[in-house]
Structures are given as structure tokens and as C-alpha cells.
Design a protein around this motif. Structure first.
Motif, PDB file in Angstrom:
ATOM      1  N   ILE A 181       6.297  -1.667  -4.685  1.00 49.78           N
ATOM      2  CA  ILE A 181       5.009  -2.355  -4.809  1.00 49.78           C
ATOM      3  C   ILE A 181       4.791  -3.277  -3.612  1.00 49.78           C
ATOM      4  O   ILE A 181       3.694  -3.345  -3.047  1.00 49.78           O
ATOM      5  N   ALA A 182       5.839  -4.000  -3.204  1.00 53.40           N
ATOM      6  CA  ALA A 182       5.724  -4.903  -2.057  1.00 53.40           C
ATOM      7  C   ALA A 182       5.399  -4.120  -0.783  1.00 53.40           C
ATOM      8  O   ALA A 182       4.552  -4.543   0.017  1.00 53.40           O
ATOM      9  N   LEU A 183       6.058  -2.979  -0.584  1.00 51.68           N
ATOM     10  CA  LEU A 183       5.776  -2.164   0.602  1.00 51.68           C
ATOM     11  C   LEU A 183       4.351  -1.619   0.582  1.00 51.68           C
ATOM     12  O   LEU A 183       3.680  -1.571   1.613  1.00 51.68           O
ATOM     13  N   LYS A 184       3.865  -1.227  -0.581  1.00 45.99           N
ATOM     14  CA  LYS A 184       2.496  -0.731  -0.699  1.00 45.99           C
ATOM     15  C   LYS A 184       1.495  -1.840  -0.377  1.00 45.99           C
ATOM     16  O   LYS A 184       0.498  -1.624   0.315  1.00 45.99           O
ATOM     17  N   SER A 185       1.758  -3.053  -0.853  1.00 45.63           N
ATOM     18  CA  SER A 185       0.875  -4.184  -0.559  1.00 45.63           C
ATOM     19  C   SER A 185       0.867  -4.491   0.937  1.00 45.63           C
ATOM     20  O   SER A 185      -0.189  -4.749   1.522  1.00 45.63           O
ATOM     21  N   LEU A 186       2.052  -4.437   1.567  1.00 34.80           N
ATOM     22  CA  LEU A 186       2.137  -4.659   3.007  1.00 34.80           C
ATOM     23  C   LEU A 186       1.398  -3.563   3.767  1.00 34.80           C
ATOM     24  O   LEU A 186       0.686  -3.832   4.735  1.00 34.80           O
ATOM     25  N   ASP A 187       1.534  -2.325   3.312  1.00 29.85           N
ATOM     26  CA  ASP A 187       0.832  -1.213   3.939  1.00 29.85           C
ATOM     27  C   ASP A 187      -0.680  -1.384   3.813  1.00 29.85           C
ATOM     28  O   ASP A 187      -1.416  -1.147   4.774  1.00 29.85           O
ATOM     29  N   ASP A 188      -1.149  -1.816   2.660  1.00 34.57           N
ATOM     30  CA  ASP A 188      -2.587  -2.067   2.487  1.00 34.57           C
ATOM     31  C   ASP A 188      -3.078  -3.128   3.461  1.00 34.57           C
ATOM     32  O   ASP A 188      -4.160  -2.999   4.040  1.00 34.57           O
ATOM     33  N   LEU A 189      -2.277  -4.171   3.642  1.00 29.37           N
ATOM     34  CA  LEU A 189      -2.651  -5.239   4.563  1.00 29.37           C
ATOM     35  C   LEU A 189      -2.738  -4.721   5.991  1.00 29.37           C
ATOM     36  O   LEU A 189      -3.705  -4.971   6.704  1.00 29.37           O
ATOM     37  N   VAL A 190      -1.745  -3.972   6.427  1.00 33.33           N
ATOM     38  CA  VAL A 190      -1.719  -3.456   7.801  1.00 33.33           C
ATOM     39  C   VAL A 190      -2.835  -2.437   8.021  1.00 33.33           C
ATOM     40  O   VAL A 190      -3.479  -2.421   9.069  1.00 33.33           O
ATOM     41  N   GLN A 191      -3.109  -1.593   7.023  1.00 34.45           N
ATOM     42  CA  GLN A 191      -4.161  -0.581   7.149  1.00 34.45           C
ATOM     43  C   GLN A 191      -5.558  -1.198   7.200  1.00 34.45           C
ATOM     44  O   GLN A 191      -6.497  -0.546   7.656  1.00 34.45           O
ATOM     45  N   SER A 192      -5.691  -2.453   6.752  1.00 37.65           N
ATOM     46  CA  SER A 192      -7.008  -3.093   6.788  1.00 37.65           C
ATOM     47  C   SER A 192      -7.408  -3.483   8.210  1.00 37.65           C
ATOM     48  O   SER A 192      -8.551  -3.841   8.445  1.00 37.65           O
TER      49      SER A 192
END
Length: 107
Positions: free
Chosen positions: A40-51
Motif C-alpha cells: 500500500i505504501a509503495l502504491k501511494s508513493l507511485d501515485d505521488l510520483v505519477q502525478s
């Protein structure tokens, strides 16, 4: 000379909150719970970077420097972050940055 107009970055939206069934229920967390939370933490970080935040390029460069420092240490060399950064940034175009500088450029 005209300046370029900066377009504001899209606001970052957090992922949806976890459903109740995904949260631990009063027991000691297991390795599977820890792995699920890490995902979940990696997915949240990925969402942040993809923004596409404005600071994304700086963050990626900093991560590359850290990765290169670790790789150089694994190679048995003793260059620190500052030495790696200087080996690349203070080298003229076409000059050899040395083995540690080449590792940094690879990242």
C-alpha cells in the motif's frame, strides 16, 4: 525576452482509504500484514510520483545519487555522495569521470 508561463501542477489525490476488511483486527500483525502494508505504501508513493510534481526531477536525481553511492560501495570503492556528485558535475564534457562517476552516470 519573455518568460515561460508555468502551469500549476495538478493537485495530488490520495488513494482511497483502506476498507475495513484490509485493516488488522486487534491481533499481532504477521509478515503477510507487513507485506500488504508495504505494498500500500509503495502504491501511494507511485501515485505521488505519477502525478508529476514540480520537484520530481530533483527527487529522482537525489535517488540516483544515493543508488550510485550504494553501488560504488558494493564495488569496494570508498567515494561518498559528494565525491560522486563532484566527479560528474565538475568534469568537462567528453572527459572521463572515472569509474565511480561512470556508475553515477549509469543511474
Amino acid at each position: 525576452m519573455d518568460s515561460h508561463v508555468l502551469t500549476p501542477a495538478l493537485p495530488f489525490r490520495l488513494s482511497a482509504p483502506l476498507p475495513g476488511w484490509a485493516l488488522p483486527r486487534g491481533r499481532e500483525p504477521s509478515e503477510a500484514d507487513a507485506a500488504f502494508s508495504a505494498g500500500i505504501a509503495l502504491k501511494s508513493l507511485d501515485d505521488l510520483v505519477q502525478s508529476g510534481p514540480l520537484w520530481g526531477g530533483c527527487w529522482r536525481a537525489r535517488q540516483a545519487l544515493r543508488c550510485a553511492t550504494s553501488a560504488v560501495r558494493l564495488m569496494g570503492r570508498n567515494e561518498e555522495e559528494a565525491a560522486l556528485r563532484d566527479a560528474v558535475l565538475l568534469t568537462m564534457r567528453g572527459d572521463d569521470p572515472g569509474p565511480a562517476g561512470k556508475v553515477f552516470l549509469a543511474y
